[in-house]
Design a protein around this motif. Structure first.
Motif, PDB file in Angstrom:
ATOM      1  N   ALA A   1       0.791  -1.268  -0.092  1.00 45.44           N
ATOM      2  CA  ALA A   1       0.035   0.012  -0.104  1.00 45.44           C
ATOM      3  C   ALA A   1       0.871   1.218   0.032  1.00 45.44           C
ATOM      4  O   ALA A   1       1.982   1.141   0.543  1.00 45.44           O
ATOM      5  CB  ALA A   1      -0.847  -0.059   1.125  1.00 45.44           C
TER       6      ALA A   1
ATOM      7  N   LEU B   1      -5.985  -5.229   6.452  1.00 43.82           N
ATOM      8  CA  LEU B   1      -6.390  -5.726   5.200  1.00 43.82           C
ATOM      9  C   LEU B   1      -8.078  -5.601   5.314  1.00 43.82           C
ATOM     10  O   LEU B   1      -8.367  -6.398   6.338  1.00 43.82           O
ATOM     11  CB  LEU B   1      -5.858  -6.964   4.938  1.00 43.82           C
TER      12      LEU B   1
ATOM     13  N   ARG C   1      -5.689  -3.368   0.894  1.00 48.79           N
ATOM     14  CA  ARG C   1      -5.554  -2.063   1.826  1.00 48.79           C
ATOM     15  C   ARG C   1      -6.140  -0.978   0.992  1.00 48.79           C
ATOM     16  O   ARG C   1      -5.984   0.217   1.607  1.00 48.79           O
ATOM     17  CB  ARG C   1      -3.997  -2.064   2.207  1.00 48.79           C
TER      18      ARG C   1
ATOM     19  N   GLY D   1     -12.054  -0.132   3.695  1.00 45.41           N
ATOM     20  CA  GLY D   1     -10.599  -0.002   3.516  1.00 45.41           C
ATOM     21  C   GLY D   1      -9.822   1.212   3.631  1.00 45.41           C
ATOM     22  O   GLY D   1     -10.179   1.962   4.187  1.00 45.41           O
TER      23      GLY D   1
END
Lengths: 80, 324
Positions: B52, B124, B129, B138
């Motif tokens: 991410a 998660l 993510r 998220g």
């Protein structure tokens, strides 16, 4: 008095008033205090206020109401 | 171990490669609008390419670092600054504890990817993510970043990066007069042949409403529809159909006036006809278009679409062997 050119921080559509039926937020010649809203840029359905980062006098606008602007494009001149 | 948000920028979200597998439940894929750029940023700082990072659109955030990290900014030309000093895009650089990462005005493109070694450590959700803003799902608390947020970073990089910069030929080429390639269908038969010709001839401009859900275009001629008696379940407008799935990249034209290319946060189905689908190889580029940018659509067949996908896949392989 020095003149500074203030640039658009984001691209979008530039508006000089808060709503179509309302007067311009600022006119050429007006005094500007730090934090005053000079105009609004609309992009991604979001309206972002363009606030003055310093005080001075609004010399002139370099774009018209409802003009498309790019990030970094000159918006207005501020006398400081 | 954290970065602090001093200013969030216009709209900055945590994104990874997305959340596939739930489209049939109405949950979009989300993830980076320009997935190649996200992968490149991660590889430059020694992360896994699916880690991410931050996606900043049109304007960058201002972030304060609390420990030493490697950072890379790719995608849009949004010049990064460390304590006010310019750094290059598509190159990794070090940010020390106490230093501030900020950005200059956007020069080109729309979305910059800010990867930080270790990655952004948010939970998660359904295997990803990525932030889905409309669903509040998220990312960092399901929303865009705000002033005073503190983002947890991952422990350390997965590996030591082999290269600290991406060579020019592996960055996004400047397409000049951009063309979006379209595979016609699934409901292209709803418009007249003349309307289809006009759609591919006309110059279209990105509308300011364009966002992660869809890119709207204006400026071309309105479409003419083939007359019909509305089938049961379709609305009375000629652009309506009986509800059907919307593929990623599909082009709907409500009322035949303004085409919308559905992107990462789009809903998965509905009642507008779709005249075609932008090929996957061109979708990253859609996410880098600025408002008012002019484009053309051009029809291609499946073989051309698959060949373009292979070109993209080969470029990604070259990027991987350069960085890892």
């Amino acid at each position: 008095m020095g003149v500074k050119t203030v640039l658009a921080p984001i691209p979008g559509t530039f508006y000089r008033s808060a709503a179509p039926d309302q007067p311009a937020l600022k006119n050429e010649g007006d005094a500007v205090a730090k934090g005053d809203v000079i105009g609004i840029i609309e992009v991604m359905k979001t309206f972002t206020q363009i606030q003055a980062e310093e005080a001075g006098q609004l010399v002139r606008f370099l774009v018209d109401d409802e003009d498309a602007v790019m990030a970094g494009q000159p918006l207005y001149e501020l006398g400081v | 171990m954290v970065i602090e948000v001093i200013k969030p920028g216009l709209r900055t979200t945590v994104q990874d490669l997305g959340r596939p597998g739930y489209h049939h439940l109405g949950i979009p894929m989300s993830g980076a609008m320009d997935r190649y750029a996200l992968r490149a940023a991660n590889l430059l700082v020694g992360n896994n390419e699916e880690d991410a990072a931050l996606e900043a659109v049109f304007a960058g955030p201002e972030l304060s670092f609390t420990d030493r990290r490697l950072v890379a900014v790719t995608g849009a030309e949004l010049p990064p600054k460390v304590d006010g000093e310019l750094r290059q895009t598509w190159e990794a650089f070090i940010v020390e504890p106490g230093q501030i990462l900020s950005f200059d005005f956007l020069k080109k493109g729309a979305r910059a990817y800010i990867a930080i070694s270790g990655g952004i450590d948010v939970p998660l959700v359904l295997g990803s993510r990525a932030t889905y803003l409309l669903g509040g799902l998220g990312g960092f608390q399901g929303r865009g970043l705000a002033t005073e947020d503190r983002l947890q970073l991952g422990q350390s990089m997965a590996r030591t990066p082999k290269s600290t910069s991406v060579p020019e030929d592996l960055r996004r080429a400047d397409p000049g007069e951009p063309v979006l390639r379209v595979l016609p269908g699934l409901y292209a038969h709803r418009i007249t042949e003349e309307a289809a010709r006009g759609f591919y001839e006309d110059v279209w401009k990105v509308a300011p409403e364009a966002d992660r859900v869809g890119y709207r275009f204006r400026g071309g001629r309105p479409l003419q529809f083939v007359p019909r008696k509305p089938p049961f379940g379709a609305g009375s407008d000629p652009s309506n159909i009986v509800d059907a799935p919307y593929p990623y990249g599909s082009i709907q034209v409500p009322a035949g006036t303004e085409p919308i290319v559905l992107h990462r946060d789009a809903i998965s189905g509905g009642g507008y006809f779709t005249l075609g689908t932008v090929i996957s190889a061109d979708m990253d580029f859609v996410g880098q278009m600025q408002p008012n940018q002019k484009i053309h659509f051009t029809p291609v067949d499946m073989n051309a679409a698959l060949a373009a996908r292979r070109v993209e896949a080969e470029r990604l392989e070259r990027l991987r062997s350069h960085c890892v």
